[in-house]
Motif scaffolding. Sequence first.
Motif, PDB file in Angstrom:
ATOM      1  N   VAL A 123     -19.453  26.728  33.229  1.00 26.74           N
ATOM      2  CA  VAL A 123     -19.720  25.345  32.820  1.00 26.74           C
ATOM      3  C   VAL A 123     -18.483  24.646  32.265  1.00 26.74           C
ATOM      4  O   VAL A 123     -18.489  23.424  32.112  1.00 26.74           O
ATOM      5  N   VAL A 124     -17.432  25.382  31.969  1.00 27.67           N
ATOM      6  CA  VAL A 124     -16.249  24.797  31.320  1.00 27.67           C
ATOM      7  C   VAL A 124     -15.606  23.682  32.158  1.00 27.67           C
ATOM      8  O   VAL A 124     -15.298  22.623  31.612  1.00 27.67           O
ATOM      9  N   PRO A 125     -15.391  23.847  33.473  1.00 23.11           N
ATOM     10  CA  PRO A 125     -14.784  22.738  34.223  1.00 23.11           C
ATOM     11  C   PRO A 125     -15.622  21.451  34.178  1.00 23.11           C
ATOM     12  O   PRO A 125     -15.065  20.359  34.104  1.00 23.11           O
ATOM     13  N   GLY A 126     -16.917  21.571  34.184  1.00 26.03           N
ATOM     14  CA  GLY A 126     -17.774  20.393  34.138  1.00 26.03           C
ATOM     15  C   GLY A 126     -17.849  19.740  32.774  1.00 26.03           C
ATOM     16  O   GLY A 126     -18.256  18.583  32.643  1.00 26.03           O
ATOM     17  N   MET A 127     -17.427  20.459  31.734  1.00 26.11           N
ATOM     18  CA  MET A 127     -17.479  19.886  30.389  1.00 26.11           C
ATOM     19  C   MET A 127     -16.411  18.826  30.169  1.00 26.11           C
ATOM     20  O   MET A 127     -16.416  18.147  29.147  1.00 26.11           O
ATOM     21  N   VAL A 128     -15.528  18.632  31.143  1.00 25.55           N
ATOM     22  CA  VAL A 128     -14.580  17.516  31.096  1.00 25.55           C
ATOM     23  C   VAL A 128     -15.359  16.195  31.079  1.00 25.55           C
ATOM     24  O   VAL A 128     -14.876  15.190  30.583  1.00 25.55           O
ATOM     25  N   MET A 129     -16.577  16.222  31.592  1.00 21.16           N
ATOM     26  CA  MET A 129     -17.423  15.039  31.605  1.00 21.16           C
ATOM     27  C   MET A 129     -17.655  14.499  30.187  1.00 21.16           C
ATOM     28  O   MET A 129     -17.884  13.311  30.004  1.00 21.16           O
ATOM     29  N   PHE A 130     -17.579  15.352  29.181  1.00 23.77           N
ATOM     30  CA  PHE A 130     -17.832  14.920  27.812  1.00 23.77           C
ATOM     31  C   PHE A 130     -16.611  14.295  27.145  1.00 23.77           C
ATOM     32  O   PHE A 130     -16.682  13.888  25.988  1.00 23.77           O
ATOM     33  N   ALA A 131     -15.498  14.228  27.841  1.00 25.59           N
ATOM     34  CA  ALA A 131     -14.307  13.589  27.277  1.00 25.59           C
ATOM     35  C   ALA A 131     -14.510  12.075  27.273  1.00 25.59           C
ATOM     36  O   ALA A 131     -15.166  11.512  28.144  1.00 25.59           O
ATOM     37  N   GLY A 132     -13.981  11.403  26.295  1.00 25.52           N
ATOM     38  CA  GLY A 132     -14.059   9.942  26.240  1.00 25.52           C
ATOM     39  C   GLY A 132     -15.447   9.455  25.862  1.00 25.52           C
ATOM     40  O   GLY A 132     -16.008   9.843  24.836  1.00 25.52           O
ATOM     41  N   GLN A 133     -16.029   8.607  26.703  1.00 26.64           N
ATOM     42  CA  GLN A 133     -17.315   7.974  26.412  1.00 26.64           C
ATOM     43  C   GLN A 133     -18.478   8.960  26.441  1.00 26.64           C
ATOM     44  O   GLN A 133     -19.541   8.672  25.918  1.00 26.64           O
ATOM     45  N   GLY A 134     -18.315  10.128  27.022  1.00 26.51           N
ATOM     46  CA  GLY A 134     -19.387  11.122  27.077  1.00 26.51           C
ATOM     47  C   GLY A 134     -19.475  12.000  25.849  1.00 26.51           C
ATOM     48  O   GLY A 134     -20.365  12.844  25.742  1.00 26.51           O
ATOM     49  N   LEU A 135     -18.570  11.829  24.901  1.00 24.33           N
ATOM     50  CA  LEU A 135     -18.517  12.684  23.711  1.00 24.33           C
ATOM     51  C   LEU A 135     -19.818  12.702  22.902  1.00 24.33           C
ATOM     52  O   LEU A 135     -20.183  13.768  22.384  1.00 24.33           O
ATOM     53  N   PRO A 136     -20.582  11.605  22.774  1.00 27.56           N
ATOM     54  CA  PRO A 136     -21.839  11.698  22.009  1.00 27.56           C
ATOM     55  C   PRO A 136     -22.860  12.671  22.607  1.00 27.56           C
ATOM     56  O   PRO A 136     -23.779  13.101  21.914  1.00 27.56           O
ATOM     57  N   PHE A 137     -22.708  13.022  23.884  1.00 29.24           N
ATOM     58  CA  PHE A 137     -23.653  13.940  24.513  1.00 29.24           C
ATOM     59  C   PHE A 137     -23.269  15.413  24.345  1.00 29.24           C
ATOM     60  O   PHE A 137     -24.076  16.294  24.624  1.00 29.24           O
ATOM     61  N   LEU A 138     -22.059  15.702  23.919  1.00 25.88           N
ATOM     62  CA  LEU A 138     -21.613  17.088  23.759  1.00 25.88           C
ATOM     63  C   LEU A 138     -22.450  17.879  22.755  1.00 25.88           C
ATOM     64  O   LEU A 138     -22.832  19.015  23.055  1.00 25.88           O
ATOM     65  N   PRO A 139     -22.800  17.348  21.575  1.00 27.69           N
ATOM     66  CA  PRO A 139     -23.642  18.135  20.662  1.00 27.69           C
ATOM     67  C   PRO A 139     -25.011  18.467  21.252  1.00 27.69           C
ATOM     68  O   PRO A 139     -25.550  19.543  20.999  1.00 27.69           O
ATOM     69  N   ALA A 140     -25.565  17.571  22.049  1.00 32.72           N
ATOM     70  CA  ALA A 140     -26.865  17.855  22.665  1.00 32.72           C
ATOM     71  C   ALA A 140     -26.755  19.022  23.633  1.00 32.72           C
ATOM     72  O   ALA A 140     -27.642  19.880  23.692  1.00 32.72           O
ATOM     73  N   PHE A 141     -25.657  19.092  24.380  1.00 35.00           N
ATOM     74  CA  PHE A 141     -25.485  20.173  25.351  1.00 35.00           C
ATOM     75  C   PHE A 141     -25.213  21.504  24.665  1.00 35.00           C
ATOM     76  O   PHE A 141     -25.825  22.520  25.012  1.00 35.00           O
ATOM     77  N   VAL A 142     -24.340  21.500  23.682  1.00 28.26           N
ATOM     78  CA  VAL A 142     -23.935  22.762  23.051  1.00 28.26           C
ATOM     79  C   VAL A 142     -24.929  23.179  21.964  1.00 28.26           C
ATOM     80  O   VAL A 142     -25.566  24.226  22.060  1.00 28.26           O
ATOM     81  N   VAL A 143     -25.081  22.364  20.937  1.00 28.37           N
ATOM     82  CA  VAL A 143     -25.954  22.731  19.809  1.00 28.37           C
ATOM     83  C   VAL A 143     -27.422  22.669  20.217  1.00 28.37           C
ATOM     84  O   VAL A 143     -28.211  23.552  19.891  1.00 28.37           O
ATOM     85  N   GLY A 144     -27.794  21.600  20.932  1.00 24.13           N
ATOM     86  CA  GLY A 144     -29.175  21.493  21.394  1.00 24.13           C
ATOM     87  C   GLY A 144     -29.566  22.624  22.321  1.00 24.13           C
ATOM     88  O   GLY A 144     -30.685  23.126  22.276  1.00 24.13           O
ATOM     89  N   GLY A 145     -28.631  23.053  23.183  1.00 23.20           N
ATOM     90  CA  GLY A 145     -28.905  24.181  24.069  1.00 23.20           C
ATOM     91  C   GLY A 145     -29.111  25.476  23.321  1.00 23.20           C
ATOM     92  O   GLY A 145     -29.935  26.304  23.702  1.00 23.20           O
ATOM     93  N   LEU A 146     -28.373  25.660  22.242  1.00 23.01           N
ATOM     94  CA  LEU A 146     -28.526  26.883  21.442  1.00 23.01           C
ATOM     95  C   LEU A 146     -29.836  26.906  20.653  1.00 23.01           C
ATOM     96  O   LEU A 146     -30.433  27.960  20.461  1.00 23.01           O
TER      97      LEU A 146
END
Length: 167
Positions: free
Chosen positions: A46-69
Amino acid sequence: MSTVPEFSWAGTLAIVVLSAVLGAGVAVSSVARSRHGWRRVARLAVVPGMVMFAGQGLPFLPAFVVGGLLLRRRHPIARLATLVVVVGPAVLLWWSERLDEYTMLSAPYRVQIGLLLGMPLLATVLAFAGDLVWGRRVAVGGQSASPERARSSLLSDSSLEAPAGPA
């Protein structure tokens, strides 16, 4: 989120391609995890696709990482934390974007509704995708009454094992 929103084909295609790469990484990680138990290296897909969270996608990163856990945890604190990472960024962005900074007029209702409903919906989908990568494993098959077989039911079908005893 931008004061001068504009559309470009390059930006749109980048979002679509990075989303596809993240989705493929989630699929590879999930399949490897379900077939071979915990494969930590497969989570790196999943690491290559996490580039999507750079910039304007950053608010969604906690949902993917912390929410997934924490998504399938039953503890009240875990459920509250999941709710915060899924809904919190939308509320914060709504709070900061609800007034135009130059005219001090309210943003259009469609923008406010988009922030308050659309962002948590996307964050929920990302939390479920994160759960496929980092969440708790589900037992394969039914649990056996035998403690030895119950321990192995997470990785294989214990009903196919040879019974113990004299041959």
